[in-house]
Motif scaffolding. Structure first.
Motif, PDB file in Angstrom:
ATOM      1  N   UNK A   1       1.833 -16.949   6.062  1.00  0.00           N
ATOM      2  CA  UNK A   1       0.654 -16.320   6.096  1.00  0.00           C
ATOM      3  C   UNK A   1       0.544 -14.933   5.289  1.00  0.00           C
ATOM      4  N   UNK A   2       1.527 -14.410   5.271  1.00  0.00           N
ATOM      5  CA  UNK A   2       1.564 -12.906   4.598  1.00  0.00           C
ATOM      6  C   UNK A   2       1.114 -13.005   3.151  1.00  0.00           C
ATOM      7  N   UNK A   3       1.330 -14.472   2.530  1.00  0.00           N
ATOM      8  CA  UNK A   3       1.052 -14.529   1.165  1.00  0.00           C
ATOM      9  C   UNK A   3      -0.397 -14.963   0.929  1.00  0.00           C
ATOM     10  N   UNK A   4      -1.248 -15.380   2.094  1.00  0.00           N
ATOM     11  CA  UNK A   4      -2.371 -15.949   1.905  1.00  0.00           C
ATOM     12  C   UNK A   4      -3.320 -14.765   2.220  1.00  0.00           C
ATOM     13  N   UNK A   5      -3.534 -13.719   0.972  1.00  0.00           N
ATOM     14  CA  UNK A   5      -4.522 -12.820   1.370  1.00  0.00           C
ATOM     15  C   UNK A   5      -5.763 -12.855   0.712  1.00  0.00           C
ATOM     16  N   UNK A   6      -6.691 -12.666   1.807  1.00  0.00           N
ATOM     17  CA  UNK A   6      -8.063 -12.988   1.396  1.00  0.00           C
ATOM     18  C   UNK A   6      -8.777 -11.598   0.806  1.00  0.00           C
ATOM     19  N   UNK A   7      -7.990 -10.317   1.090  1.00  0.00           N
ATOM     20  CA  UNK A   7      -8.577  -9.117   0.541  1.00  0.00           C
ATOM     21  C   UNK A   7      -7.604  -7.999   1.062  1.00  0.00           C
ATOM     22  N   UNK A   8      -7.748  -6.975   0.404  1.00  0.00           N
ATOM     23  CA  UNK A   8      -6.938  -5.514   0.722  1.00  0.00           C
ATOM     24  C   UNK A   8      -7.891  -4.408   0.669  1.00  0.00           C
ATOM     25  N   UNK A   9      -7.400  -3.568   1.837  1.00  0.00           N
ATOM     26  CA  UNK A   9      -8.072  -2.371   1.653  1.00  0.00           C
ATOM     27  C   UNK A   9      -6.974  -1.137   1.454  1.00  0.00           C
ATOM     28  N   UNK A  10      -7.380  -0.226   0.353  1.00  0.00           N
ATOM     29  CA  UNK A  10      -6.298   0.769   0.124  1.00  0.00           C
ATOM     30  C   UNK A  10      -7.142   2.005   0.270  1.00  0.00           C
TER      31      UNK A  10
ATOM     32  N   UNK B   1       0.685  -1.347  -0.121  1.00  0.00           N
ATOM     33  CA  UNK B   1       0.056   0.143  -0.023  1.00  0.00           C
ATOM     34  C   UNK B   1       0.773   1.170  -0.004  1.00  0.00           C
ATOM     35  N   UNK B   2       2.286   1.267   0.145  1.00  0.00           N
ATOM     36  CA  UNK B   2       3.001   2.401   0.132  1.00  0.00           C
ATOM     37  C   UNK B   2       4.507   1.987  -0.224  1.00  0.00           C
TER      38      UNK B   2
END
Length: 485
Positions: free
Chosen positions: A452-461, A100-101
């Protein structure tokens, strides 16, 4: 707008319901929480509503039971804005991977002007530009101490957030550092081959990138330090014009680009010998003394292990046949492939020395982490062969774990430590009221296992939410029309 990222259908007031909130600062997990977001900010973090306290009717609800929410990831060594007119593909990959940055590690007067005037491109879902430098210090603008001082003053005047040293001598580097300190602007980057890292730390260098690069830092941890330093050489750039003229910046960028794709392709037999000598005479006591000095002087490190791995294993199928290459612009891949062929043509002894240095880099990273040396995570994507934007930061997580860093340390290096590095503690990097709504929802506990950092269920930006299905659709659109650089 973005041709890859469609606007989120979930924005405005959003409730992430029944999640476990992970705080990287203290390593705590708080289950059963509702995170309320409005106007791009977190407004509250409270226990999940019961039947008598149902979610507000006007809030979009994201069900998060059994999942973990962490602050969005920061890539603290990136070159996305090397091509500011063409960042859409790169930014799309960053969003899809929870980045995100970022800290922009190369710049110029035009880029600083665009940032100042608010005219930098911001396609849908674009990450936050947290810091940007001016022109890299090279023989073009810093061939002498006087030139370096002048360049520092110009960049400070133009509004650069920091100064980056790229290719200088030790004397020029220290002159630039002294002037940067006087003006109150941080200086970091590449240490020259003829500079003792201890001198740079005592002089107040803000950050060291790529563990040096080269053998410079490792010489200070050698029992045969004088011999290593004698064998070390200052890497020469292609001939660079010494006179300023219209278009000089673009010419220098073109001259340097062929080198930065993979600098290891220019490794000489003398340099290879210096690697072997340093690695074969490693002294753990001296390494710990160096780490303690870095702690004392708050000398930050951005190891970019993925970058050094793609350099030192430049023709490995791990990189040349990476399936994620499908996201990269064809022209970029052609440059990568030329670099891989050039690497394969290096003498066998040189390639063996580069391969052998990997273990030393892992060991040094672990030594720094154990000593409490401040570190941030970065990928060096956008120009570096084999490093795919967004995914490169996740590769960095894997290599940090390979070095022996624990999951919490890795999470901090991409969340709370970037905030501390930038002097913005309390401004981002945690999940609390008032913080930016830049969040990553994970399927598993990141404090148990870094993967677990690779297993992304969703992102909020910035308060807008993209689900796993949305992120997969973004990746497919990039693959259909590859545009990342």
């Amino acid at each position: 707008m973005s041709k890859y990222v469609h606007p989120s259908t979930t924005g405005g007031r959003v409730r992430l319901r029944d999640v476990t909130v992970v705080d990287p600062l203290d390593g705590s997990r708080t289950p059963g929480q509702d995170v309320i977001v409005e106007n791009g900010r977190i407004t509250s973090v409270t226990a999940t509503a019961t039947a008598t306290g149902a979610p507000a009717a006007d809030a979009h609800v994201v069900e998060g039971r059994g999942r973990f929410v962490v602050p969005g990831f920061m890539d603290m060594h990136l070159h996305a804005l090397n091509t500011p007119e063409d960042v859409d593909g790169t930014y799309a990959l960053m969003l899809a991977t929870g980045v995100v940055g970022f800290r922009q590690m190369s710049g110029n007067r035009a880029l600083l002007k665009s940032r100042r005037e608010g005219t930098l491109p911001r396609p849908t879902g674009a990450p936050a530009l947290k810091a940007v430098t001016g022109d890299l210090l090279t023989p073009l603008n810093a061939s002498t101490a006087e030139g370096a001082v002048r360049a520092v003053r110009e960049q400070h005047r133009d509004g650069a957030d920091f100064i980056k040293a790229g290719a200088t001598t030790g004397a020029v580097f220290m002159a630039a550092l002294e002037e940067a300190n006087r003006l109150g602007i941080p200086l970091g980057g590449h240490l020259p081959g003829d500079l003792d890292p201890r001198e740079a730390a005592r002089g107040g260098v803000r950050s060291i990138e790529h563990l040096g690069p080269g053998v410079t830092v490792f010489a200070a941890a050698s029992s045969r330090e004088a011999e290593v330093r004698a064998a070390n050489t200052v890497r020469k750039l292609p001939p660079i014009p010494q006179v300023r003229f219209p278009g000089a910046d673009r010419l220098v960028t073109k001259l340097i680009k062929g080198v930065v794709v993979n600098p290891a392709t220019r490794t000489s037999a003398t340099e290879a010998r210096a690697y072997e000598l340093a690695d074969g005479s490693y002294d753990q006591r001296k390494a710990e003394e160096l780490a303690a000095l870095f702690v004392e002087h708050t000398t930050w490190q951005c190891p970019t292990l993925i970058r050094v791995h793609t350099q030192q294993f430049g023709d490995s199928p791990e990189h040349t046949a990476d399936p994620r290459r499908r996201y990269m612009a064809p022209k970029e891949l052609r440059a990568w492939d030329r670099s891989a062929r050039k690497f394969s043509e290096l003498p066998g002894a040189t390639r063996r020395a580069l391969h052998g240095h990997w273990a030393a880099q892992l060991r040094m990273t672990r030594t720094f982490a154990d000593a409490g040396v401040p570190m941030v995570a970065g990928s060096d994507a956008c120009g570096a062969a084999g490093v795919v934007p967004g995914f490169g930061l996740h590769d960095e997580f894997d290599h940090l774990a390979e070095a022996g860093l624990d999951p919490l340390t890795i999470l901090r290096m991409t969340t709370t430590e970037p905030a501390r590095f930038l002097g913005e503690e309390g401004a981002f990097g945690r999940i609390a009221p008032g913080m930016p709504a830049d969040l990553v929802l994970l399927d598993r506990d990141p404090l148990e296992d870094h993967t677990a950092l690779h297993g992304i269920a969703g992102v909020m930006r910035d308060g807008s939410w993209w689900s796993r299905a949305d992120l997969d659709a973004i990746l497919e659109r990039v693959a259909a029309e590859p545009g990342a650089r």
